[in-house]
Design a protein around this motif. Structure first.
Motif, PDB file in Angstrom:
ATOM      1  N   VAL A   2     -11.872  -6.653  10.069  1.00 37.70           N
ATOM      2  CA  VAL A   2     -11.376  -5.301  10.341  1.00 37.70           C
ATOM      3  C   VAL A   2     -12.489  -4.629  10.775  1.00 37.70           C
ATOM      4  CG1 VAL A   2     -10.285  -3.203   9.072  1.00 37.70           C
ATOM      5  CG2 VAL A   2      -9.511  -5.541   8.355  1.00 37.70           C
ATOM      6  N   GLN A   3     -12.078  -3.969  11.980  1.00 38.13           N
ATOM      7  CA  GLN A   3     -13.152  -3.006  12.570  1.00 38.13           C
ATOM      8  C   GLN A   3     -12.850  -1.542  12.017  1.00 38.13           C
ATOM      9  OE1 GLN A   3     -11.461  -5.450  14.655  1.00 38.13           O
ATOM     10  NE2 GLN A   3     -13.107  -6.718  13.948  1.00 38.13           N
ATOM     11  N   LEU A   4     -13.754  -0.701  11.637  1.00 42.43           N
ATOM     12  CA  LEU A   4     -13.397   0.656  11.395  1.00 42.43           C
ATOM     13  C   LEU A   4     -14.408   1.484  11.975  1.00 42.43           C
ATOM     14  CD1 LEU A   4     -13.735  -0.050   7.455  1.00 42.43           C
ATOM     15  CD2 LEU A   4     -11.599   0.318   8.791  1.00 42.43           C
ATOM     16  N   VAL A   5     -13.870   2.712  12.594  1.00 44.40           N
ATOM     17  CA  VAL A   5     -14.518   3.650  13.435  1.00 44.40           C
ATOM     18  C   VAL A   5     -14.305   5.076  12.970  1.00 44.40           C
ATOM     19  CG1 VAL A   5     -15.118   4.530  15.940  1.00 44.40           C
ATOM     20  CG2 VAL A   5     -14.464   2.046  15.520  1.00 44.40           C
ATOM     21  N   GLU A   6     -15.400   5.862  12.440  1.00 45.87           N
ATOM     22  CA  GLU A   6     -15.130   7.123  11.838  1.00 45.87           C
ATOM     23  C   GLU A   6     -15.581   8.016  13.039  1.00 45.87           C
ATOM     24  OE1 GLU A   6     -17.452   4.573   8.545  1.00 45.87           O
ATOM     25  OE2 GLU A   6     -17.604   4.877  10.776  1.00 45.87           O
ATOM     26  N   SER A   7     -14.841   9.309  12.994  1.00 43.21           N
ATOM     27  CA  SER A   7     -15.256  10.202  13.954  1.00 43.21           C
ATOM     28  C   SER A   7     -14.732  11.681  13.043  1.00 43.21           C
ATOM     29  CB  SER A   7     -14.047  10.185  15.144  1.00 43.21           C
ATOM     30  OG  SER A   7     -12.724  10.285  14.650  1.00 43.21           O
ATOM     31  N   GLY A   8     -15.168  12.608  13.717  1.00 43.61           N
ATOM     32  CA  GLY A   8     -14.721  14.008  13.208  1.00 43.61           C
ATOM     33  C   GLY A   8     -15.933  14.795  12.542  1.00 43.61           C
ATOM     34  N   SER A  30      -2.144  -2.333   6.124  1.00 43.22           N
ATOM     35  CA  SER A  30      -1.607  -2.259   4.788  1.00 43.22           C
ATOM     36  C   SER A  30      -1.828  -2.880   3.918  1.00 43.22           C
ATOM     37  CB  SER A  30      -0.004  -1.868   5.162  1.00 43.22           C
ATOM     38  OG  SER A  30       0.413  -3.197   5.819  1.00 43.22           O
ATOM     39  N   ASN A  31      -2.670  -3.920   4.095  1.00 42.01           N
ATOM     40  CA  ASN A  31      -3.086  -4.695   3.137  1.00 42.01           C
ATOM     41  C   ASN A  31      -4.457  -4.314   2.247  1.00 42.01           C
ATOM     42  OD1 ASN A  31      -1.133  -6.650   3.309  1.00 42.01           O
ATOM     43  ND2 ASN A  31      -2.506  -8.195   4.445  1.00 42.01           N
ATOM     44  N   ALA A  49     -13.897   9.276  -2.199  1.00 38.19           N
ATOM     45  CA  ALA A  49     -12.321   9.450  -2.161  1.00 38.19           C
ATOM     46  C   ALA A  49     -12.053   7.952  -1.915  1.00 38.19           C
ATOM     47  CB  ALA A  49     -11.795  10.583  -1.396  1.00 38.19           C
ATOM     48  N   ALA A  50     -10.691   7.700  -2.438  1.00 40.10           N
ATOM     49  CA  ALA A  50     -10.067   6.504  -2.249  1.00 40.10           C
ATOM     50  C   ALA A  50      -8.805   6.652  -2.291  1.00 40.10           C
ATOM     51  CB  ALA A  50     -10.605   5.305  -2.944  1.00 40.10           C
ATOM     52  N   ILE A  51      -7.800   5.629  -1.464  1.00 36.13           N
ATOM     53  CA  ILE A  51      -6.431   5.829  -1.389  1.00 36.13           C
ATOM     54  C   ILE A  51      -5.990   4.305  -1.355  1.00 36.13           C
ATOM     55  CG2 ILE A  51      -6.560   5.825   1.043  1.00 36.13           C
ATOM     56  CD1 ILE A  51      -4.027   7.742   0.664  1.00 36.13           C
ATOM     57  N   SER A  52      -4.896   4.119  -2.278  1.00 34.55           N
ATOM     58  CA  SER A  52      -4.230   2.898  -2.351  1.00 34.55           C
ATOM     59  C   SER A  52      -3.614   2.562  -0.824  1.00 34.55           C
ATOM     60  CB  SER A  52      -3.388   2.703  -3.461  1.00 34.55           C
ATOM     61  OG  SER A  52      -2.277   3.742  -3.125  1.00 34.55           O
ATOM     62  N   TRP A  53      -3.047   1.155  -0.732  1.00 33.61           N
ATOM     63  CA  TRP A  53      -2.649   0.796   0.606  1.00 33.61           C
ATOM     64  C   TRP A  53      -1.224   1.507   0.867  1.00 33.61           C
ATOM     65  CZ3 TRP A  53       2.363  -1.017   0.853  1.00 33.61           C
ATOM     66  CH2 TRP A  53       3.084  -1.420  -0.299  1.00 33.61           C
ATOM     67  N   SER A  54      -0.602   1.887  -0.177  1.00 33.66           N
ATOM     68  CA  SER A  54       0.800   2.710   0.174  1.00 33.66           C
ATOM     69  C   SER A  54       0.547   4.072   0.330  1.00 33.66           C
ATOM     70  CB  SER A  54       1.788   2.287  -0.851  1.00 33.66           C
ATOM     71  OG  SER A  54       1.219   3.200  -2.215  1.00 33.66           O
ATOM     72  N   GLY A  55      -0.700   4.520  -0.156  1.00 35.03           N
ATOM     73  CA  GLY A  55      -1.106   5.912  -0.258  1.00 35.03           C
ATOM     74  C   GLY A  55      -0.653   6.713  -1.416  1.00 35.03           C
ATOM     75  N   VAL A 101      -6.748  -5.891  -0.696  1.00 33.42           N
ATOM     76  CA  VAL A 101      -5.970  -5.814  -1.955  1.00 33.42           C
ATOM     77  C   VAL A 101      -4.903  -7.142  -2.051  1.00 33.42           C
ATOM     78  CG1 VAL A 101      -4.333  -4.636  -3.493  1.00 33.42           C
ATOM     79  CG2 VAL A 101      -6.292  -3.483  -2.085  1.00 33.42           C
ATOM     80  N   ILE A 102      -5.050  -7.929  -2.853  1.00 35.99           N
ATOM     81  CA  ILE A 102      -4.062  -9.230  -2.734  1.00 35.99           C
ATOM     82  C   ILE A 102      -2.679  -8.549  -3.902  1.00 35.99           C
ATOM     83  CG2 ILE A 102      -3.883 -11.313  -3.752  1.00 35.99           C
ATOM     84  CD1 ILE A 102      -6.726 -11.750  -3.686  1.00 35.99           C
TER      85      ILE A 102
END
Length: 127
Positions: A2-8, A30-31, A49-55, A101-102
């Motif tokens: 998974v590649q992640l790119v932050e901005s802002g 969504s996994n 902060a963190a958020i689950s796969w479903s939000g 998340v399995i």
């Protein structure tokens, strides 16, 4: 992978707002539970902060609760961090991270549980 790119990130005055974005590519977004962490040079990286796969579940550090809001858009493979009422102590490099998340719909606060990290974006709050 998974590649992640932050901005802002950027420079803002005390009391101002910024919205950080994290664009994800690669495996099925969504996994993954997603998190934001921050780090000041010479200090350890800290959970923001963190958020689950479903939000459906979110969690925050006490220092940002009520001021920051994490959200995600699984259709667009994006996660956001809305930061309001910014303070000089919020100055840091902010990192986006993905936690595979399995089972279950939950979020993780422990940075060592995260599998992928972005390069970070600088947030500077002037007094």
């Amino acid at each position: 992978q998974v590649q992640l790119v932050e901005s802002g990130g950027g420079l803002v005055q005390t009391g101002g707002s910024l919205r950080l974005s994290c664009a994800a590519s690669g495996r099925r977004f969504s996994n993954y539970g997603m998190g934001w962490f921050r780090q000041v040079p010479g200090n350890e990286r800290e959970f923001v902060a963190a958020i689950s796969w479903s939000g459906g579940s979110t969690g925050y550090a006490d220092s940002v609760k009520g001021r920051f809001t994490i959200s995600r858009d699984n259709a667009e493979n994006m996660v956001y961090l809305q930061m309001n009422s910014l303070k000089p102590e919020d100055t840091a490099v902010y990192f986006c991270a993905a936690d595979y998340v399995i089972l279950g719909d939950w979020y993780e606060k422990n940075e060592y549980e995260y599998d992928y990290w972005g390069q970070g974006t600088q947030v500077t709050v002037s007094s």
